[in-house]
Scaffold this motif. Sequence first.
Motif, mmCIF file in Angstrom:
data_model
loop_
_atom_site.group_PDB
_atom_site.id
_atom_site.type_symbol
_atom_site.label_atom_id
_atom_site.label_comp_id
_atom_site.label_asym_id
_atom_site.label_seq_id
_atom_site.Cartn_x
_atom_site.Cartn_y
_atom_site.Cartn_z
ATOM 1 N N ASP A 73 -10.462 -14.454 -0.136
ATOM 2 C CA ASP A 73 -11.277 -13.260 -0.357
ATOM 3 C C ASP A 73 -12.147 -12.949 0.856
ATOM 4 O O ASP A 73 -12.931 -13.760 1.309
ATOM 5 C CB ASP A 73 -12.163 -13.455 -1.591
ATOM 6 C CG ASP A 73 -12.993 -12.228 -1.881
ATOM 7 O OD1 ASP A 73 -12.506 -11.109 -1.630
ATOM 8 O OD2 ASP A 73 -14.123 -12.389 -2.354
ATOM 9 N N GLY A 107 0.803 -1.205 0.000
ATOM 10 C CA GLY A 107 0.000 0.000 0.000
ATOM 11 C C GLY A 107 0.840 1.262 0.000
ATOM 12 O O GLY A 107 0.357 2.338 -0.317
ATOM 13 N N LEU A 149 -12.933 -7.458 0.725
ATOM 14 C CA LEU A 149 -12.285 -6.168 0.935
ATOM 15 C C LEU A 149 -11.495 -5.782 -0.294
ATOM 16 O O LEU A 149 -11.255 -6.613 -1.166
ATOM 17 C CB LEU A 149 -11.339 -6.245 2.140
ATOM 18 C CG LEU A 149 -11.932 -6.713 3.463
ATOM 19 C CD1 LEU A 149 -10.833 -6.882 4.494
ATOM 20 C CD2 LEU A 149 -12.996 -5.742 3.940
ATOM 21 N N ASP A 150 -11.054 -4.523 -0.338
ATOM 22 C CA ASP A 150 -10.206 -4.155 -1.471
ATOM 23 C C ASP A 150 -8.839 -4.812 -1.287
ATOM 24 O O ASP A 150 -8.493 -5.265 -0.190
ATOM 25 C CB ASP A 150 -10.134 -2.638 -1.657
ATOM 26 C CG ASP A 150 -9.295 -1.902 -0.629
ATOM 27 O OD1 ASP A 150 -8.307 -2.464 -0.121
ATOM 28 O OD2 ASP A 150 -9.608 -0.743 -0.342
ATOM 29 N N PRO A 151 -8.054 -4.913 -2.356
ATOM 30 C CA PRO A 151 -6.776 -5.636 -2.277
ATOM 31 C C PRO A 151 -5.827 -5.099 -1.210
ATOM 32 O O PRO A 151 -5.143 -5.864 -0.539
ATOM 33 C CB PRO A 151 -6.173 -5.464 -3.673
ATOM 34 C CG PRO A 151 -7.347 -5.224 -4.568
ATOM 35 C CD PRO A 151 -8.342 -4.467 -3.736
ATOM 36 N N GLY A 152 -5.766 -3.778 -1.030
ATOM 37 C CA GLY A 152 -4.859 -3.201 -0.035
ATOM 38 C C GLY A 152 -5.209 -3.615 1.377
ATOM 39 O O GLY A 152 -4.325 -3.926 2.184
ATOM 40 N N GLU A 153 -6.503 -3.628 1.691
ATOM 41 C CA GLU A 153 -6.929 -4.043 3.029
ATOM 42 C C GLU A 153 -6.661 -5.522 3.245
ATOM 43 O O GLU A 153 -6.228 -5.936 4.316
ATOM 44 C CB GLU A 153 -8.407 -3.736 3.235
ATOM 45 C CG GLU A 153 -8.694 -2.250 3.326
ATOM 46 C CD GLU A 153 -10.175 -1.938 3.248
ATOM 47 O OE1 GLU A 153 -10.942 -2.747 2.698
ATOM 48 O OE2 GLU A 153 -10.557 -0.870 3.740
ATOM 49 N N THR A 154 -6.926 -6.331 2.228
ATOM 50 C CA THR A 154 -6.664 -7.768 2.317
ATOM 51 C C THR A 154 -5.184 -8.022 2.570
ATOM 52 O O THR A 154 -4.819 -8.826 3.423
ATOM 53 C CB THR A 154 -7.123 -8.486 1.027
ATOM 54 O OG1 THR A 154 -8.528 -8.277 0.865
ATOM 55 C CG2 THR A 154 -6.817 -9.966 1.071
ATOM 56 N N GLU A 155 -4.316 -7.302 1.846
ATOM 57 C CA GLU A 155 -2.879 -7.463 2.035
ATOM 58 C C GLU A 155 -2.436 -7.011 3.416
ATOM 59 O O GLU A 155 -1.623 -7.666 4.063
ATOM 60 C CB GLU A 155 -2.117 -6.683 0.961
ATOM 61 C CG GLU A 155 -2.238 -7.305 -0.405
ATOM 62 C CD GLU A 155 -1.468 -6.541 -1.460
ATOM 63 O OE1 GLU A 155 -0.565 -5.750 -1.095
ATOM 64 O OE2 GLU A 155 -1.761 -6.722 -2.644
ATOM 65 N N GLY A 194 -13.023 -3.250 6.624
ATOM 66 C CA GLY A 194 -11.670 -3.681 6.935
ATOM 67 C C GLY A 194 -11.420 -3.726 8.432
ATOM 68 O O GLY A 194 -10.773 -4.647 8.936
ATOM 69 N N GLU A 240 -11.436 1.939 6.891
ATOM 70 C CA GLU A 240 -12.695 1.445 6.332
ATOM 71 C C GLU A 240 -13.404 0.546 7.338
ATOM 72 O O GLU A 240 -12.781 -0.290 7.994
ATOM 73 C CB GLU A 240 -12.446 0.670 5.040
ATOM 74 C CG GLU A 240 -11.892 1.510 3.911
ATOM 75 C CD GLU A 240 -12.895 2.518 3.388
ATOM 76 O OE1 GLU A 240 -14.115 2.271 3.441
ATOM 77 O OE2 GLU A 240 -12.445 3.589 2.929
#
Length: 118
Positions: free
Chosen positions: A28, A6, A31-37, A57, A54
């Motif tokens: 999955d 991020g 969440l958006d990819p950044g939050e998942t990471e 998140g 968020e």
Amino acid sequence: GGPRCGCAGLASVPAWAKMQGPLVLLPDMGLDPGETEAISLALELKLPAILIDERAGSLAAQQRGIAPIGTLNILLSADTHGFLNFQQAVERLRRTNFHINESLLNAVLEEVRARKKL
């Protein structure tokens, strides 16, 4: 490529900052990819808390035993310890694409003003 950090979108990254992505992404979480990471990395590193704003998140982190800390909380703590001026920091933040819940922000501003007797 692999997971993205991020921090990659920052204009400049301080020398003390370490950019690191997770070795494995959680399945999955909606969440958006950044939050998942971020949540995946926090779990890998066994971190007790994560900076995340968020609602979805924050809830996902909390469900996995990670305390979510919001940007306003970080700024408030920094102001309390004399590292920055909360009101000035919020004005700078407003000039970015960061979305602030106005009712929450007003409540925190009232707290800051009361503490500083402004």
